[in-house]
Design a protein around this motif. Structure first.
Motif, PDB file in Angstrom:
ATOM      1  N   ASN A   1      41.493  53.703  18.662  1.00 48.41           N
ATOM      2  CA  ASN A   1      42.028  55.059  18.507  1.00 48.41           C
ATOM      3  C   ASN A   1      41.119  56.093  19.167  1.00 48.41           C
ATOM      4  O   ASN A   1      39.901  56.073  18.968  1.00 48.41           O
ATOM      5  N   TYR A   2      41.704  56.971  19.958  1.00 49.81           N
ATOM      6  CA  TYR A   2      40.975  58.035  20.679  1.00 49.81           C
ATOM      7  C   TYR A   2      40.049  57.495  21.772  1.00 49.81           C
ATOM      8  O   TYR A   2      39.218  58.222  22.288  1.00 49.81           O
ATOM      9  N   ARG A   3      40.165  56.214  22.115  1.00 56.29           N
ATOM     10  CA  ARG A   3      39.295  55.646  23.148  1.00 56.29           C
ATOM     11  C   ARG A   3      40.111  54.996  24.270  1.00 56.29           C
ATOM     12  O   ARG A   3      41.307  54.788  24.134  1.00 56.29           O
ATOM     13  N   VAL A   4      39.413  54.691  25.357  1.00 55.92           N
ATOM     14  CA  VAL A   4      40.044  54.008  26.490  1.00 55.92           C
ATOM     15  C   VAL A   4      39.586  52.558  26.481  1.00 55.92           C
ATOM     16  O   VAL A   4      38.435  52.274  26.139  1.00 55.92           O
ATOM     17  N   ILE A   5      40.485  51.650  26.833  1.00 48.75           N
ATOM     18  CA  ILE A   5      40.064  50.262  27.034  1.00 48.75           C
ATOM     19  C   ILE A   5      40.011  50.002  28.535  1.00 48.75           C
ATOM     20  O   ILE A   5      41.012  50.165  29.237  1.00 48.75           O
ATOM     21  N   GLU A   6      38.826  49.644  29.032  1.00 47.55           N
ATOM     22  CA  GLU A   6      38.656  49.312  30.452  1.00 47.55           C
ATOM     23  C   GLU A   6      38.591  47.790  30.546  1.00 47.55           C
ATOM     24  O   GLU A   6      37.742  47.167  29.913  1.00 47.55           O
ATOM     25  N   PHE A   7      39.498  47.204  31.339  1.00 48.95           N
ATOM     26  CA  PHE A   7      39.586  45.743  31.410  1.00 48.95           C
ATOM     27  C   PHE A   7      38.812  45.202  32.607  1.00 48.95           C
ATOM     28  O   PHE A   7      38.984  45.676  33.735  1.00 48.95           O
ATOM     29  N   HIS A   8      37.985  44.217  32.354  1.00 46.20           N
ATOM     30  CA  HIS A   8      37.189  43.582  33.409  1.00 46.20           C
ATOM     31  C   HIS A   8      37.251  42.062  33.266  1.00 46.20           C
ATOM     32  O   HIS A   8      37.825  41.547  32.318  1.00 46.20           O
ATOM     33  N   GLY A   9      36.606  41.379  34.210  1.00 43.12           N
ATOM     34  CA  GLY A   9      36.457  39.929  34.116  1.00 43.12           C
ATOM     35  C   GLY A   9      37.324  39.191  35.131  1.00 43.12           C
ATOM     36  O   GLY A   9      38.275  39.747  35.687  1.00 43.12           O
ATOM     37  N   ASP A  10      36.988  37.908  35.369  1.00 44.17           N
ATOM     38  CA  ASP A  10      37.682  37.164  36.431  1.00 44.17           C
ATOM     39  C   ASP A  10      39.163  36.944  36.118  1.00 44.17           C
ATOM     40  O   ASP A  10      39.995  36.864  37.015  1.00 44.17           O
ATOM     41  N   THR A  11      39.511  36.871  34.835  1.00 41.57           N
ATOM     42  CA  THR A  11      40.922  36.684  34.472  1.00 41.57           C
ATOM     43  C   THR A  11      41.741  37.912  34.893  1.00 41.57           C
ATOM     44  O   THR A  11      42.877  37.785  35.361  1.00 41.57           O
ATOM     45  N   ILE A  12      41.154  39.081  34.719  1.00 46.22           N
ATOM     46  CA  ILE A  12      41.843  40.327  35.087  1.00 46.22           C
ATOM     47  C   ILE A  12      41.909  40.428  36.615  1.00 46.22           C
ATOM     48  O   ILE A  12      42.925  40.826  37.187  1.00 46.22           O
ATOM     49  N   LYS A  13      40.825  40.057  37.286  1.00 42.71           N
ATOM     50  CA  LYS A  13      40.781  40.094  38.767  1.00 42.71           C
ATOM     51  C   LYS A  13      41.912  39.264  39.355  1.00 42.71           C
ATOM     52  O   LYS A  13      42.505  39.623  40.368  1.00 42.71           O
ATOM     53  N   ARG A  14      42.166  38.109  38.724  1.00 43.37           N
ATOM     54  CA  ARG A  14      43.219  37.213  39.253  1.00 43.37           C
ATOM     55  C   ARG A  14      44.615  37.608  38.775  1.00 43.37           C
ATOM     56  O   ARG A  14      45.608  37.047  39.215  1.00 43.37           O
ATOM     57  N   MET A  15      44.691  38.545  37.858  1.00 41.90           N
ATOM     58  CA  MET A  15      45.990  38.873  37.240  1.00 41.90           C
ATOM     59  C   MET A  15      46.832  39.745  38.173  1.00 41.90           C
ATOM     60  O   MET A  15      46.309  40.636  38.835  1.00 41.90           O
ATOM     61  N   SER A  16      48.141  39.484  38.203  1.00 44.70           N
ATOM     62  CA  SER A  16      49.054  40.296  39.013  1.00 44.70           C
ATOM     63  C   SER A  16      49.182  41.693  38.413  1.00 44.70           C
ATOM     64  O   SER A  16      48.845  41.906  37.242  1.00 44.70           O
ATOM     65  N   THR A  17      49.699  42.619  39.207  1.00 47.17           N
ATOM     66  CA  THR A  17      49.939  43.968  38.687  1.00 47.17           C
ATOM     67  C   THR A  17      50.920  43.912  37.518  1.00 47.17           C
ATOM     68  O   THR A  17      50.782  44.646  36.538  1.00 47.17           O
ATOM     69  N   SER A  18      51.885  42.999  37.614  1.00 47.15           N
ATOM     70  CA  SER A  18      52.844  42.852  36.515  1.00 47.15           C
ATOM     71  C   SER A  18      52.116  42.538  35.201  1.00 47.15           C
ATOM     72  O   SER A  18      52.404  43.141  34.161  1.00 47.15           O
TER      73      SER A  18
END
Ligand code: SF4
Lengths: 429, 165
Positions: free
Chosen positions: A199-216
């Protein structure tokens, strides 16, 4: 001191060299999105100008987007009249990013914005819809606001008194097991940190799983970040973002792939390995009531829903089609599919997915929000159970306060449509 | 001093406060009829004017989570209800500030229906039970909008070039 992505975006948008969590700013808005609730925004906008002696004027009509999606085609004269009023406003104020009820260019706002190239990395995007968080998938700072706040943005061109949110960094590693994906990941995260864990914060996603993830897939995790209370979710823009914007969205101009500083300050860092992640289900009536599928396997399902701004994209429909192809939707179970946009619908048709779904007994509906928010189509009967790829399972969400909604991935939904009970797609339907 | 008329738990979403199926209704003069409409008893009391203005709803954590729909605020404001919650979801909080709904965050609040509460500057006193609960102050950024009388008035001021409060 280093900055997170959102701090960098807000520094640029407010003309400052550096900002930090807790600062209060007035960032310029790059894109201001509304849907049918533009009807209320218009009222409030005219109210602001009342007795000022000034002619109401939208600060920059090219930065305002209005997409009809929540009730399309209109379910009542009241909605139709709201839509008519908004159409008139759009014409009078020459708002260019307007998507009416159409089979080609229509669809859900959170799909139309990315696929039309309206969102860029580093942009400040506000929308009168809580799932505006979706657009963080393209490296933008995107957050939901109310109608009055939007009227204020239409007037001034900036968001007043915005407090820079602190950021939680989520680092995701590992390869998803078969039939497990971004939806399971975000449900798992929400279950872990709770419905107000961000709540009231941002989640910034990192890591190799995210790097390989499609925009979808990135759209799925950013979309549902708000279900953990987050102001926004965000994925650092990269090669995948550029490819999506160039090839899918037709964006030609230069892109600024804003990255966080190496020494950015995060309020919390969470590491997640998805290598052994099970299919996840959010059980009634809160999105953080998340269990591994096994805990609720066998639960009888009256209605399966596949679609929405969370999981109504081509890969979702392809997955669903592959699981029902040559099979039949179970007796006494209804399967409703609503693609997220006209473009996706057309592609699913061309690829044969729509035919596969229909032959299995699914009802394929027009693009839009459909049954997701319980106003229009696909309402539940008293005490009925829905299994849905949408993003909310609150009491009454699917139109009936005595109904129950379970949330899951498209694979789980499709496998369960064939059996009529909550089914693990890895065991085969 | 006012009485608690309704108690709700954690994670009360805007779908519960103002269901999506009434979203075509937007005017603040018309939204109040649908407040908590799926709870026929409480909605009935509100509609029949059995709830005096200033009455209090006490809520748990994450009140107003979910959709950004502003009707969830205008519907409560229309009955001049006061909300005291343990915590409040972000967009709901902002909408409440923007529209001038009286909303107090008291992280420890406990009360029963019928209790009499007094809201002071920095605390809520339950005069029935004697318990006292500290209030979390609004961030500076939001207080300026409250002081201006809501976001319409605040934006109008900014539009007309007068320095904001
Ligand atoms: S699909 Fe559902 S969650 Fe997404 S914008 Fe529409 S109503 Fe909201």
């Amino acid at each position: 001191m280093g900055m997170t992505i959102v701090e960098k975006i807000l520094a640029r948008a407010s003309g400052q060299a550096a900002v930090k969590a807790g600062d209060v700013l007035e960032p310029k808005v790059d894109l201001a999105m509304s849907h049918e609730n533009a009807a209320l925004v218009v009222n409030q906008f005219l109210e602001i100008y009342k007795d000022t002696g000034r002619e109401p004027r939208v600060w920059d009509p090219s930065r305002v987007a209005i997409i009809f999606d929540h009730r399309v085609p209109a379910e009542s004269p009241k909605t139709a009249t709201n839509q008519k009023k908004v159409r008139e406003f759009v014409a009078r104020h020459m708002i260019s990013k307007f998507h009416d009820i159409r089979g080609d260019l229509g669809g859900i706002c959170h799909q139309i914005l990315p696929e039309s190239g309206y969102v860029r990395p580093g942009a400040v995007v506000v929308g009168t819809d809580s799932h505006t968080t979706s657009h963080g998938a393209l490296g933008a700072f995107a957050f939901g606001i109310g109608a009055t706040e939007m009227a204020s943005v239409w007037t001034l061109g900036f968001a007043v008194n915005i407090e820079v949110p602190a950021t939680i960094k989520v680092v995701v590693s590992g390869t998803f097991p078969a039939m497990v994906g971004p939806k399971d990941l975000i449900l798992h995260i929400i279950g872990k940190i709770s419905s107000q864990g961000a709540n009231y914060r941002v989640i910034e996603f990192h890591g190799d799983t995210i790097k390989r993830m499609s925009t979808s897939g990135r759209l799925v995790i950013c979309n549902m970040s708000v279900e953990a209370g987050a102001t926004s979710g965000i994925v650092p823009a990269d090669e995948e973002t550029v490819t999506y914007l160039r090839e899918e969205a037709g964006v030609k101009d230069a892109l600024d792939l804003v990255q966080p500083d190496g020494d950015a300050v995060y309020q919390q860092v969470i590491a997640i390995d998805v290598s052994a992640l099970e299919p996840q289900i959010a059980c009634p009536h809160t999105v953080d009531n998340v269990k591994p599928l096994a805990a609720v396997a066998g639960t009888r399902v009256n209605q399966v829903v596949i679609g929405s701004c969370t999981n109504g994209r081509l890969d979702d429909i392809a997955m669903a089609a592959s699981l029902v192809r040559g099979k039949k939707v179970a007796q006494n179970t209804r399967m409703l599919v609503f693609p997220a946009s006209g473009r996706i619908y057309q592609r699913a048709l061309d690829a044969g997915y729509i035919g596969d779904l229909m032959r299995a007994g699914a009802v394929v509906m027009n693009p839009g929000c459909g049954p997701c928010l319980g106003v229009h189509e696909g309402a539940l009967g008293d005490g009925e159970v829905a299994l849905s790829t949408t993003n909310r399972n609150f009491k009454g969400r699917m139109g009936n306060p005595t109904g129950e909604v379970y949330l899951c991935s498209p694979a789980v939904a499709a496998a369960s449509a064939v059996t009529g009970v909550i089914t693990d797609p890895r065991r085969g339907a | 001093m006012a009485h608690v008329v309704y108690l709700v738990g954690d994670d009360i979403s805007t779908d519960v406060i103002y269901p999506g199926r009434y979203m075509a209704t937007v005017l603040p003069t018309e939204t109040p009829q649908f407040a908590f409409v799926d709870d026929a008893a409480f909605n009935g009391k509100l509609k029949n004017k059995q709830v005096p203005p200033g009455s209090i709803i006490v809520a748990g954590q994450n009140f107003g989570c979910g959709s950004s729909r502003e009707q969830a605020v205008s519907t409560l404001k229309g009955h001049e209800l006061v909300i005291i919650a343990r915590s409040v979801a972000r967009i709901f909080m902002q909408n409440a500030v923007n529209l001038g709904l009286r909303l107090v965050v008291a992280p420890g609040i406990t009360a029963a229906v019928g209790d009499e509460l007094t809201i002071e500057d920095d605390r809520v006193v339950n005069t029935t039970s004697g318990a006292v609960f500290p209030i979390e102050r609004l961030p500076r950024a939001r207080q300026a909008i409250v002081d201006a009388g809501g976001l319409i008035a605040y934006t109008r001021k900014r539009l007309m070039g007068t320095p904001a409060a």
